[in-house]
Design a protein around this motif. Structure first.
Motif, short mmCIF file in Angstrom:
data_model
loop_
_atom_site.label_atom_id
_atom_site.label_comp_id
_atom_site.label_asym_id
_atom_site.label_seq_id
_atom_site.Cartn_x
_atom_site.Cartn_y
_atom_site.Cartn_z
N TRP A 76 35.20 52.89 36.43
CA TRP A 76 34.47 52.40 35.25
C TRP A 76 34.11 53.56 34.33
CZ3 TRP A 76 32.22 53.64 39.79
CH2 TRP A 76 30.93 54.17 39.82
N ASP A 116 24.79 50.23 32.25
CA ASP A 116 24.99 49.74 30.89
C ASP A 116 23.68 49.65 30.09
OD1 ASP A 116 27.70 49.42 31.43
OD2 ASP A 116 27.42 47.39 32.18
N GLN A 176 30.16 46.93 34.38
CA GLN A 176 31.45 47.58 34.60
C GLN A 176 31.29 48.53 35.77
OE1 GLN A 176 33.70 48.75 30.90
NE2 GLN A 176 31.65 48.63 30.02
#
Length: 206
Positions: A76, A116, A176
């Motif tokens: 990721w 994130d 992710q």
């Protein structure tokens, strides 16, 4: 681009070198290796690499898998630049402006664990009191999410860390990449503890 790869591999001499050579063949420059776990003859490491993007993630997995016993658990993107000291930078900002301690923590913590977004949620009302720039308006409902204890949780591809802090609880999310490892939970918990101490010390002095 910067990528993070979580690799499980046999914990024996020479294997790490074989994995490093496999990265080199792909043109990926290893910038940092973080050991998350070593037990039962295996290790779990996070590799941060600078990569030209010539291969798809599945090709990365296949090429690392040529090392006997190695497997890529996740690939990721990351914004955590190796060679910097974001943990210390965070604590320096908190010490300089302790009245903004938790706001600063929420803004900074996603980059510290390749997540994130993050949100500080009021324990009493359940409302978000501060969000990092990519956070949604409301915290997604995840079974088991509680402000009372530090925990990792997953709902489909959404992975969360929840840590209590001074009438609030911090929620950090990754969509992710893999579920948060207990080493990452420990890192966030320790940061929350230190930031809380700095914030309380400021109130006491005032």
């Amino acid at each position: 681009m910067l990528l993070r790869l979580r690799v499980s591999l046999p914990d024996r001499p020479g294997v790490l070198g074989q994995v490093a050579r496999a990265f080199g063949v792909m043109g990926a420059d290893i910038l940092q290796v973080t050991v998350l776990e070593r037990q039962s003859g295996r290790a779990v490491d996070d590799f941060t690499v600078s990569w030209s993007g010539l291969f798809e993630p599945d090709e990365l997995r296949d090429r690392i898998a040529v090392v006997p016993g190695a497997r890529v658990e996740a690939v990721w993107p990351t914004r955590e630049a190796p060679g910097t000291t974001p943990d210390y930078d965070l604590l320096g900002h908190v010490a300089g402006e302790p009245d903004r301690a938790f706001v600063t923590l929420v803004d900074a913590v996603p980059d510290l664990v390749s997540a994130d977004w993050a949100v500080a949620v009021d324990t009493t009302t359940g409302e978000a009191v501060h969000r990092s720039w990519q956070a949604p308006e409301t915290v997604p409902a995840v079974p088991g999410l509680t402000p009372l204890r530090a925990a990792t949780l997953s709902e489909g591809e959404l992975h969360l860390v929840s840590v209590p802090m001074e009438g609030l609880h911090l929620v950090v999310a990754r969509s992710q990449g893999p579920a948060f490892h207990r080493a990452e939970l420990d890192k966030v918990t320790r940061l929350v503890g230190i930031v809380s101490v700095l914030a309380r010390a400021s109130v006491t002095r005032a």
